[in-house]
Design an enzyme around this catalytic site. Structure first.
Site, PDB file in Angstrom:
ATOM      1  N   GLU A  30     -39.545 -60.835  62.256  1.00 17.50           N
ATOM      2  CA  GLU A  30     -39.873 -62.181  61.970  1.00 17.50           C
ATOM      3  C   GLU A  30     -41.745 -61.850  62.331  1.00 17.50           C
ATOM      4  OE1 GLU A  30     -40.576 -66.900  62.981  1.00 17.50           O
ATOM      5  OE2 GLU A  30     -38.709 -65.685  63.384  1.00 17.50           O
ATOM      6  N   GLN A  48     -38.709 -60.871  57.828  1.00 19.55           N
ATOM      7  CA  GLN A  48     -38.950 -62.387  57.707  1.00 19.55           C
ATOM      8  C   GLN A  48     -39.955 -62.527  58.374  1.00 19.55           C
ATOM      9  OE1 GLN A  48     -36.317 -64.502  60.026  1.00 19.55           O
ATOM     10  NE2 GLN A  48     -36.611 -62.804  61.582  1.00 19.55           N
ATOM     11  N   ASP A  61     -38.639 -60.574  67.302  1.00 15.06           N
ATOM     12  CA  ASP A  61     -39.757 -61.482  66.922  1.00 15.06           C
ATOM     13  C   ASP A  61     -41.353 -61.261  67.010  1.00 15.06           C
ATOM     14  OD1 ASP A  61     -38.982 -64.282  65.897  1.00 15.06           O
ATOM     15  OD2 ASP A  61     -38.394 -64.364  68.035  1.00 15.06           O
ATOM     16  N   HIS A  80     -29.598 -62.903  67.010  1.00 12.54           N
ATOM     17  CA  HIS A  80     -31.375 -63.815  67.132  1.00 12.54           C
ATOM     18  C   HIS A  80     -31.413 -64.279  68.311  1.00 12.54           C
ATOM     19  CE1 HIS A  80     -32.719 -68.008  67.740  1.00 12.54           C
ATOM     20  NE2 HIS A  80     -33.913 -67.129  66.544  1.00 12.54           N
ATOM     21  N   ARG A  81     -32.472 -62.770  68.849  1.00 14.81           N
ATOM     22  CA  ARG A  81     -33.132 -62.560  69.713  1.00 14.81           C
ATOM     23  C   ARG A  81     -32.506 -61.439  70.783  1.00 14.81           C
ATOM     24  NH1 ARG A  81     -35.845 -68.188  70.840  1.00 14.81           N
ATOM     25  NH2 ARG A  81     -36.528 -68.732  69.045  1.00 14.81           N
ATOM     26  N   HIS A 103     -40.422 -64.080  71.450  1.00 10.73           N
ATOM     27  CA  HIS A 103     -40.688 -64.901  70.098  1.00 10.73           C
ATOM     28  C   HIS A 103     -42.072 -66.106  70.438  1.00 10.73           C
ATOM     29  CE1 HIS A 103     -39.622 -69.334  69.339  1.00 10.73           C
ATOM     30  NE2 HIS A 103     -39.350 -68.619  68.106  1.00 10.73           N
ATOM     31  N   GLU A 140     -32.390 -58.981  65.675  1.00 12.47           N
ATOM     32  CA  GLU A 140     -33.286 -59.814  65.102  1.00 12.47           C
ATOM     33  C   GLU A 140     -34.644 -59.406  66.475  1.00 12.47           C
ATOM     34  OE1 GLU A 140     -35.507 -64.585  64.813  1.00 12.47           O
ATOM     35  OE2 GLU A 140     -34.408 -63.165  66.158  1.00 12.47           O
TER      36      GLU A 140
END
Length: 307
Positions: free
Chosen positions: A151, A183, A71, A42-43, A84, A69
């Site tokens: 994302e 996503q 963003d 995550h990030r 993010h 991941e």
């Protein structure tokens, strides 16, 4: 964790495999791998290093993550930026909206020092001055040696982001290499991407929280009813364009999904990738529920449980 190396094109040609067949094999291999358990950083390994920096991504790779991941937002000059928040204050020494700054202005910011102040137990002098990254830079560094879990935000914020993203991924060969999942909380964004390239595996993110009237739960964008009312048809509607669903697990200290939610998603052809799970006991509980992967800031913790 089993990792499948992807043959470079020269090797594919030397073996007499047609590039189209190799692409189909790579995509099929990705979908097969998704049936196994996926560790999604995550990030990056953002528990240990400033999120969305080289430090966090390199650590995630070293810790056995299956996917990095990312963003995405866009700069004022339409560069795809890996960050993010839509604003700069939390993770840089800048101010204002990402979209109001040029690439050069964003590149001048310090995206690392905040982490040392926020997480002194993991502070590292090297993090000070870490730079914001562009999608092009991340792909340039890792190519198809890693897989990316990207994302997108709501299309009304960046109407051109979906097309710019798909064109970049196609130009770099990452869709054909089976190296990307996209996503979004925005069903509109995912459906736009699906229309641009139907080969990209998509995951519908959902966020369940207490309804404003305090009675039961709501899903943030209305993409499904509350988990207690969710039907097979609701899951099937997502499965029309996505391979999976990405739910939160807890809201305000209470579970919002359970093992039955996971089983019902599976019965309707969807993978389940919950977010963001950082404590080993929570990881083990979700493994017992049968989830297919999870987002974590601490990939090594999850890897230790899964192996």
């Amino acid at each position: 964790m089993k990792h499948h190396s992807r043959l470079p094109l020269a090797a594919v040609l030397a073996l007499g495999i047609s590039p189209l067949a190799a692409q189909a094999d790579a995509l099929a291999q990705q979908l097969e791998d998704l049936q196994g358990f996926q560790i999604i950083a995550h990030r990056g390994a953002s528990g240990y290093a400033p999120e969305h920096t080289w430090f966090a991504y390199d650590k995630a790779r070293d810790m056995g993550a299956d996917y990095l991941e990312l963003d995405l937002h866009m700069s004022a000059d339409n560069q795809l930026m890996v960050i993010h928040d839509d604003t700069l204050e939390r993770t840089t020494n800048g101010e204002g909206n990402v979209k109001d700054h040029s690439l050069d202005a964003l590149k001048a910011l310090d995206a690392g020092s905040w982490f040392n102040q926020a997480h002194p137990e993991y502070a590292n002098d090297d993090y000070a001055g870490a730079k914001l990254l562009t999608l092009d830079e991340v792909i340039g560094r890792y190519g198809d040696d890693v897989r990316y879990y990207i994302e997108t935000k709501s299309p009304e914020r960046y109407p051109e982001l979906q097309r710019a993203l798909v064109e970049t991924l196609e130009a770099e060969g990452l869709v054909d290499a089976g190296a990307v999942v996209i996503q979004s909380f925005s069903q509109d964004s995912l459906e736009q991407i699906h229309a641009l390239n139907a080969d990209i595996p998509l995951v519908q993110l959902v966020w369940y929280s207490t309804a404003e009237d305090g009675d039961g739960l709501n899903e943030w964008t209305g993409v499904t009813p509350a988990p207690a009312e969710i039907t097979d048809a609701d899951f099937k509607a997502i499965a029309d364009y996505a391979v999976g669903i990405g739910p939160n697990v807890v809201y305000d200290g209470q579970d919002v999904i359970d093992a039955d939610f996971v089983a019902q998603a599976h019965a309707n052809g969807l993978l389940v990738h919950p977010y963001t799970i950082n404590e080993p006991d929570a990881m083990q509980r979700l493994l017992d529920w049968g989830v297919d992967g999870m987002f974590t800031n601490f990939p090594n913790r999850l890897n230790a449980i899964v192996e």
